[in-house]
Write an enzyme that holds these catalytic residues in place. Sequence first.
Site, PDB file in Angstrom:
ATOM      1  N   GLY A 476      23.676   7.115 -20.567  1.00  0.00           N
ATOM      2  CA  GLY A 476      23.882   5.946 -21.416  1.00  0.00           C
ATOM      3  C   GLY A 476      25.331   5.533 -21.403  1.00  0.00           C
ATOM      4  O   GLY A 476      26.135   6.002 -20.597  1.00  0.00           O
ATOM      5  N   GLY A 477      25.680   4.601 -22.328  1.00  0.00           N
ATOM      6  CA  GLY A 477      27.043   4.113 -22.382  1.00  0.00           C
ATOM      7  C   GLY A 477      28.037   5.192 -22.745  1.00  0.00           C
ATOM      8  O   GLY A 477      29.204   5.142 -22.379  1.00  0.00           O
ATOM      9  N   TYR A 478      27.594   6.229 -23.491  1.00  0.00           N
ATOM     10  CA  TYR A 478      28.477   7.306 -23.924  1.00  0.00           C
ATOM     11  C   TYR A 478      28.728   8.299 -22.806  1.00  0.00           C
ATOM     12  O   TYR A 478      29.818   8.843 -22.668  1.00  0.00           O
ATOM     13  CB  TYR A 478      27.828   8.001 -25.127  1.00  0.00           C
ATOM     14  CG  TYR A 478      28.661   9.070 -25.785  1.00  0.00           C
ATOM     15  CD1 TYR A 478      29.558   8.753 -26.795  1.00  0.00           C
ATOM     16  CD2 TYR A 478      28.531  10.403 -25.402  1.00  0.00           C
ATOM     17  CE1 TYR A 478      30.303   9.741 -27.409  1.00  0.00           C
ATOM     18  CE2 TYR A 478      29.277  11.391 -26.015  1.00  0.00           C
ATOM     19  CZ  TYR A 478      30.171  11.052 -27.023  1.00  0.00           C
ATOM     20  OH  TYR A 478      30.913  12.026 -27.629  1.00  0.00           O
ATOM     21  N   ASP A 591      21.369  -0.217 -33.893  1.00  0.00           N
ATOM     22  CA  ASP A 591      21.072  -0.244 -32.452  1.00  0.00           C
ATOM     23  C   ASP A 591      19.645   0.253 -32.188  1.00  0.00           C
ATOM     24  O   ASP A 591      19.416   1.092 -31.309  1.00  0.00           O
ATOM     25  CB  ASP A 591      22.085   0.592 -31.679  1.00  0.00           C
ATOM     26  CG  ASP A 591      22.093   0.249 -30.176  1.00  0.00           C
ATOM     27  OD1 ASP A 591      21.610  -0.841 -29.822  1.00  0.00           O
ATOM     28  OD2 ASP A 591      22.576   1.070 -29.387  1.00  0.00           O
TER      29      ASP A 591
END
Length: 803
Positions: A476-478, A591
């Site tokens: 993911g973005g993390y 989210d």
Amino acid sequence: MLLLLNGNKLSGSLPDELGYLSKLNRLQVDQNNISGPIPKSFAYMSSIRHLHLNNNSISGQIPPELSNLTTLLHLLLDNNNLSGYLPPELSKLPAMRIIQLDNNNFNGSEIPATYGSLSRLAKLSLRNCSLQGSIPDLSSIPNLYYLDLSKNNLRGSLPSKLYDTIRTIDLSGNHLSGSIPGIFSDLSFLQRLSLENNQLNGSVPANIWQNMTSTKSYSLTVDLRNNLLSSISGALNPPDNVTLRLGGNPICDNANIANITQFCGYEAGGDRTTERSTEFYNDMIGYRLKSPSFSYFDPYVFSFESYVTSALKLNPYQLSIDSYFWEEGPRLRMHLKIFPPANNMHSSTFNVSEVLRIRGIFTSWHFPGDDLFGPYELLNFTLVGPYAGVYLTKGKIISKGVWVAIALGSIACIIAVTAAVSLLIARRYARQHRKMSRRHISSNASMKIDGVKGFTFKEMAMATDSFNCSAQVGRGGYGKVYRGILSGNSIVAIKRAEEGSLQGQKEFLTEIKLLSRLHHINLVSLVGYCEEKEEQMLVYEFMPNGTLRDWLSDKAKGTLNFVTRLRIALGSAKGILYLHTEAQPPVFHRDIKATNILLDSKLTAKVADFGLSRLAPVLDDEGNLPNHVSTVVRGTPGYLDPEYFLTHKFTDKSDVYSLGIVFLELLTGMHPISHGKNIVREVHMAHQSGIMFSIIDNRMGAYPSECVERFVALALSCCHDEQEKRPSIQGVVRELENILKMMPEADAIYAESTPTYSGKSTPTYSGKSASPSSFNSSQYLYESSSLLGSDLSSGVVPTIKSR
């Protein structure tokens, strides 16, 4: 603020998000391949003046909500596939100058009588729109220059009153009847009167051209062909600059009328004003009038030159219209040349700053509005002659312009080098700052977060075989997500932050703090964290069945039946209900999406990823409880609440909107946004059209139609544009429980023990069949197909075997 995308071969539909550009002044997406409807969200464009969507494949109804656009001047929607009715509400637009809707299909619609109240309208063009009814009273529009209602199914009589400002009247190709009224003789600026192919009777009024003389600077075309006109009132002797066409009328059979034969041919009359036409030149300014309010340009050449030179702050003699010609639309294309002032004793050319100034006025749309000439577009601005390339004198001496260019280039190089060095220094400083910040956060985390296990980096490495790529199950973005096995053989999901991740240290602490005190069956549990050796890792319970999005994907190896999807929806809603009402203090998730809803071994839904979450408002000093938190817009496109996007105020109803999108995904299997299609718009249109069941995901087998209908209604209500019209999360949970109670008892009991249906048939509902299957979830693993989804995605989905 301008958004100019015309002529770019764009496809797909218009995104709803464009509607929230509240400072947008001009939107041009004409001459593309855009399809789908006009989003209702366009009604939020509070500053829009020009809306040019013409020459596409846009379909559906013109949203009545566009009547909220009080600043709108030009509405160009011609040459699309629009249908439905003409919204009477458009008459509420006080500034409207041009309505151009030609070549659409408003089958059976009438022209609203209220359009006669558009007092500032200059052009109304509704050619070939399948309209019926009569022509409304337009006598209260003092500056109407152009009226085209041709090629429709209009009936009744011709207008009995119009202002004498009008230049063009085209009512041809209808079913109009009665006689030709005498008002046309009072229209002293008329250039074209087209009444052919109707059922008009009586006499041809010779006074139509009585105000015309051969000395007039413009011409008049009167086309009366293919009617039932049988006589002439007055002498049949129009001047040379009048073209009269009478072919196909009974009057042409009357040999007693002098000169009748010369007006009964196809091109009868004295049309001596053919517009000039040339091929397009690439060495000058290309300019096009997109919706002029006249049929012939010659009478307006001087006023047009004055209009352009006034905007450019030039003298009229400095502009030359090299050529012009009409294009389909009709649109007027021309080629302009601009010359330096004659009194310039120092140079015979423009200096660089003057060229840039003139080009800037053209390209920044600083021309004042003009109802007669309408909107324009700049086609090209090509510098030629002394302005093109490097200019050398006879002695090969470099000109001043080149020296200026060299100086500017040198300065640009110095700036670029300085910027590059500064960037390297800034990056090095930021890297050191991140290291120090992480050490600081590490100590804070260990001090402030009790009851959460802290793992060492060595333990994390051992659990994942040194973060072997074979252990990676998502991203993911993390950062990346790994499947890990701790020393006690318990399986966990380890989310490891990457250097420069899109989230970061703040989200790291947020998620630890929140999850350490949130405990609910429908929330992912936090096992621990690792903050060591400049690493950030979060450790969660492992979700063997991956994300909800994995199961809804076309590539999914298993299917979910309707009752299982209903239970996933209910579990997700209960998780959000806990966050909003039972957590202390309450939490807004911010989210919610299908990739942030994970499924355990029994397909129980668990809400994950709290990196963007915010605490709900608390009582202020006066004991009041705000209903929102003000925040920079964060979240995932397609799931964002439109009001939150517009106001930056996030409420509990914003989470409800995102959850409603997930419900629509469960029902259809579609993505929120895919190939230009928006899931809310697609489902809403199908629901309104009575074809809802055609877009229901056919992989979920049998379902009672009344249950699906209630689920659809709930999902759409959650996705309402206005927050106050959405249900509360308590109402969502209650309605889902009621829908589950409606399910046949056998299905409800069976779903408790069996997570999927496929294979052999079982009892049928609504003509569809479904059947059970069993699986061993520990035997089948595969990498998550979601690359942008939840950071906790396990990606483990079972293969389904038929019984």
